[in-house]
Design a protein around this motif. Structure first.
Motif, PDB file in Angstrom:
ATOM      1  N   HIS A 147       3.996  48.496  -5.859  1.00  0.00           N
ATOM      2  CA  HIS A 147       4.557  48.583  -4.512  1.00  0.00           C
ATOM      3  C   HIS A 147       4.499  47.218  -3.818  1.00  0.00           C
ATOM      4  CE1 HIS A 147       5.973  50.755  -0.989  1.00  0.00           C
ATOM      5  NE2 HIS A 147       5.093  50.070  -0.269  1.00  0.00           N
ATOM      6  N   GLY A 148       3.403  46.504  -4.007  1.00  0.00           N
ATOM      7  CA  GLY A 148       3.265  45.176  -3.404  1.00  0.00           C
ATOM      8  C   GLY A 148       4.309  44.208  -3.928  1.00  0.00           C
ATOM      9  N   ASN A 149       4.542  44.216  -5.232  1.00  0.00           N
ATOM     10  CA  ASN A 149       5.547  43.334  -5.833  1.00  0.00           C
ATOM     11  C   ASN A 149       6.949  43.667  -5.331  1.00  0.00           C
ATOM     12  OD1 ASN A 149       3.575  42.034  -7.306  1.00  0.00           O
ATOM     13  ND2 ASN A 149       3.920  43.206  -9.168  1.00  0.00           N
ATOM     14  N   ARG A 150       7.221  44.950  -5.241  1.00  0.00           N
ATOM     15  CA  ARG A 150       8.540  45.366  -4.751  1.00  0.00           C
ATOM     16  C   ARG A 150       8.735  44.990  -3.287  1.00  0.00           C
ATOM     17  NH1 ARG A 150       8.958  51.482  -7.401  1.00  0.00           N
ATOM     18  NH2 ARG A 150       9.956  50.867  -9.375  1.00  0.00           N
ATOM     19  N   MET A 151       7.664  45.066  -2.496  1.00  0.00           N
ATOM     20  CA  MET A 151       7.763  44.691  -1.088  1.00  0.00           C
ATOM     21  C   MET A 151       8.068  43.209  -0.937  1.00  0.00           C
ATOM     22  SD  MET A 151       7.698  46.992   1.223  1.00  0.00           S
ATOM     23  CE  MET A 151       7.466  45.887   2.617  1.00  0.00           C
ATOM     24  N   GLU A 152       7.463  42.371  -1.776  1.00  0.00           N
ATOM     25  CA  GLU A 152       7.750  40.935  -1.731  1.00  0.00           C
ATOM     26  C   GLU A 152       9.207  40.674  -2.082  1.00  0.00           C
ATOM     27  OE1 GLU A 152       5.954  38.256  -0.670  1.00  0.00           O
ATOM     28  OE2 GLU A 152       4.665  39.878   0.062  1.00  0.00           O
ATOM     29  N   GLU A 153       9.700  41.388  -3.071  1.00  0.00           N
ATOM     30  CA  GLU A 153      11.105  41.253  -3.469  1.00  0.00           C
ATOM     31  C   GLU A 153      12.029  41.703  -2.336  1.00  0.00           C
ATOM     32  OE1 GLU A 153      14.059  42.529  -7.175  1.00  0.00           O
ATOM     33  OE2 GLU A 153      11.936  43.120  -7.209  1.00  0.00           O
ATOM     34  N   LEU A 154      11.644  42.792  -1.671  1.00  0.00           N
ATOM     35  CA  LEU A 154      12.444  43.297  -0.563  1.00  0.00           C
ATOM     36  C   LEU A 154      12.469  42.296   0.593  1.00  0.00           C
ATOM     37  CD1 LEU A 154      14.008  45.617   0.810  1.00  0.00           C
ATOM     38  CD2 LEU A 154      11.798  46.504   1.609  1.00  0.00           C
ATOM     39  N   LYS A 155      11.314  41.728   0.914  1.00  0.00           N
ATOM     40  CA  LYS A 155      11.236  40.744   2.002  1.00  0.00           C
ATOM     41  C   LYS A 155      12.128  39.551   1.715  1.00  0.00           C
ATOM     42  CE  LYS A 155       6.530  41.904   3.511  1.00  0.00           C
ATOM     43  NZ  LYS A 155       5.116  41.446   3.537  1.00  0.00           N
ATOM     44  N   ASN A 156      12.087  39.070   0.473  1.00  0.00           N
ATOM     45  CA  ASN A 156      12.917  37.921   0.104  1.00  0.00           C
ATOM     46  C   ASN A 156      14.401  38.240   0.243  1.00  0.00           C
ATOM     47  OD1 ASN A 156      10.662  36.383  -0.520  1.00  0.00           O
ATOM     48  ND2 ASN A 156      10.655  36.976  -2.663  1.00  0.00           N
ATOM     49  N   LYS A 157      14.761  39.464  -0.121  1.00  0.00           N
ATOM     50  CA  LYS A 157      16.163  39.862  -0.042  1.00  0.00           C
ATOM     51  C   LYS A 157      16.608  40.001   1.407  1.00  0.00           C
ATOM     52  CE  LYS A 157      19.466  42.740  -2.462  1.00  0.00           C
ATOM     53  NZ  LYS A 157      19.643  43.698  -3.575  1.00  0.00           N
ATOM     54  N   LEU A 158      15.780  40.652   2.224  1.00  0.00           N
ATOM     55  CA  LEU A 158      16.117  40.839   3.631  1.00  0.00           C
ATOM     56  C   LEU A 158      16.125  39.513   4.392  1.00  0.00           C
ATOM     57  CD1 LEU A 158      14.097  44.084   4.490  1.00  0.00           C
ATOM     58  CD2 LEU A 158      16.551  43.884   4.065  1.00  0.00           C
ATOM     59  N   ALA A 159      15.264  38.580   3.964  1.00  0.00           N
ATOM     60  CA  ALA A 159      15.178  37.280   4.632  1.00  0.00           C
ATOM     61  C   ALA A 159      16.461  36.485   4.476  1.00  0.00           C
ATOM     62  CB  ALA A 159      14.005  36.482   4.066  1.00  0.00           C
ATOM     63  N   ASP A 160      17.210  36.775   3.430  1.00  0.00           N
ATOM     64  CA  ASP A 160      18.464  36.067   3.191  1.00  0.00           C
ATOM     65  C   ASP A 160      19.678  36.856   3.665  1.00  0.00           C
ATOM     66  OD1 ASP A 160      17.147  33.931   2.009  1.00  0.00           O
ATOM     67  OD2 ASP A 160      17.175  34.864   0.023  1.00  0.00           O
ATOM     68  N   LYS A 161      19.425  38.060   4.209  1.00  0.00           N
ATOM     69  CA  LYS A 161      20.546  38.899   4.646  1.00  0.00           C
ATOM     70  C   LYS A 161      20.334  39.397   6.074  1.00  0.00           C
ATOM     71  CE  LYS A 161      22.109  41.878   1.643  1.00  0.00           C
ATOM     72  NZ  LYS A 161      22.100  43.002   0.669  1.00  0.00           N
ATOM     73  N   GLU A 162      19.982  40.682   6.211  1.00  0.00           N
ATOM     74  CA  GLU A 162      19.875  41.306   7.535  1.00  0.00           C
ATOM     75  C   GLU A 162      18.868  40.629   8.460  1.00  0.00           C
ATOM     76  OE1 GLU A 162      19.810  42.857   4.674  1.00  0.00           O
ATOM     77  OE2 GLU A 162      20.761  44.838   4.716  1.00  0.00           O
TER      78      GLU A 162
END
Length: 367
Positions: free
Chosen positions: A170-185
């Motif tokens: 879950h922690g790894n996926r959250m980091e991936e999600l943050k990186n994705k959102l940081a470049d989009k929404e």
């Protein structure tokens, strides 16, 4: 003729049993496998759903196991209780440990499942069911087992348990999600980054002060390097007298030399420097002294500081002018911290607005 009809009926029955029974057996076996697979991988009854996404009893119990120690500590600190067979079911001024634990688990699982839903919608995780997690756990442990057999390097344990891997995944996926959102929404503008830097400049981006100082050290270790109660009493008495001498304006080095002439071999004078390069070691070895140095101004003398089996008195000789890391130096750090804050606020809103449906029978069965 009758004999012929009888033989015909017997023959038909044989065909029925020969054809239909195997077919029936196949159907029953298939049904059994479906039930078995469902029982094995569904994670048991659904305790609650978050926006339609189920949280199974096994998933709930897995997360709950990771919160037990925290809840136990809470009751120990608040009520001074000790562990016992009846602890989890006992009421302490209206608070029952198992109910507090279940509520904390419910709150945490609501957030986790909300985060998983966002992960799924962003292509981070295609399967957020508990059965999908168990498949990933099995695959990861098989990968680690092969790596160990082939003498390849692995990070972390040789084999994960469900609780540990649940948090890691879950922690790894959250980091991936943050990186994705940081470049989009949740993309941060240059102005937002600059404002965040200015707001936290004093507390987060201030450079470690460079401090030159001197100190008097009175050790109470014995010949074997162990703290000695008798030597501690002597050192404590000496430290009190030396502190009075420093208050009179006597020089640190002169004080030490005078005591050494009296054969006080456990007293020592040191000229020291505290800066970026020594910070990590100093904080770990002398946390109280380090804190005191940062609080003192040029020329100021500390009170007696006891740590690391010694009494210490320090005086700041020279302290650098405060300086700060530039925005260019910490831009990525500021951006990450800003993204973390934005994601946290974003998830909080989703959690607050999510639809939670609890199966009371399944929830109440948890103990």
């Amino acid at each position: 003729m009758k004999q012929s009809k009888r033989i015909n009926r017997i023959f038909k029955k044989k065909i029925f049993f020969a054809v239909l029974l195997p077919l029936l057996a196949t159907v029953l076996l298939s049904a059994s496998l479906i039930v078995s697979h469902s029982s094995k991988y569904s994670g048991g009854a659904t305790v609650f759903t978050v926006n339609g996404e189920p949280v199974s009893k096994d998933e709930f119990m897995n997360v709950m196991s990771g919160l037990r120690a925290n809840v136990f500590s809470y009751f120990v600190q608040k009520y001074g209780v000790t562990d016992s067979a009846k602890f989890w079911a006992t009421s302490f001024q209206g608070e029952i440990p198992i109910e507090v634990l279940k509520q904390k688990t419910l709150d945490k699982m609501k957030r986790i499942k909300t985060e998983q839903i966002v992960m799924k919608s962003n292509g981070i995780a295609s399967d957020i069911s508990y059965s999908g997690f168990l498949d990933k756990l099995k695959a990861e442990n098989e990968r680690r087992k092969k790596a160990v057999e082939n003498k390849q390097a692995i990070y972390g344990p040789q084999q994960f348990d469900a609780t540990g891997y649940y948090e890691v995944l879950h922690g790894n996926r959250m980091e991936e999600l943050k990186n994705k959102l940081a470049d989009k929404e949740l993309l941060s503008s240059d102005e937002e980054i600059k404002n965040a830097y200015d707001e936290n400049k004093e507390t987060m981006y201030k450079k470690i002060d460079s401090i030159k100082y001197e100190k008097i050290v009175l050790s109470y270790l014995d010949e074997k390097g162990n703290p000695s109660p008798d030597k501690k009493k002597i050192a404590a008495s000496m430290a009190t007298r030396i502190k009075e001498d420093t208050n009179k304006g006597l020089k640190f080095e002169d004080i030490v030399n005078a005591y050494k002439k009296q054969d006080k071999s456990d007293i020592e004078y040191k000229g020291m420097a505290f800066n970026e390069s020594t910070y990590k070691t100093d904080v770990r070895t002398y946390p109280q002294l380090t804190t005191t140095l940062n609080e003192l101004k040029n020329g100021q003398i500390s009170d007696v500081i006891e740590e690391s089996a010694s009494f210490n008195i320090v005086r700041v000789l020279e302290k650098s002018i405060p300086s700060y890391k530039t925005l260019d130096e910490v831009r990525e750090q500021v951006k990450k911290e800003l993204t973390d804050k934005k994601v946290d606020e974003f998830i909080n809103k989703l959690v607050h607005g999510s639809k939670l449906i609890v199966d009371n029978k399944a929830y109440n069965s948890i103990s």
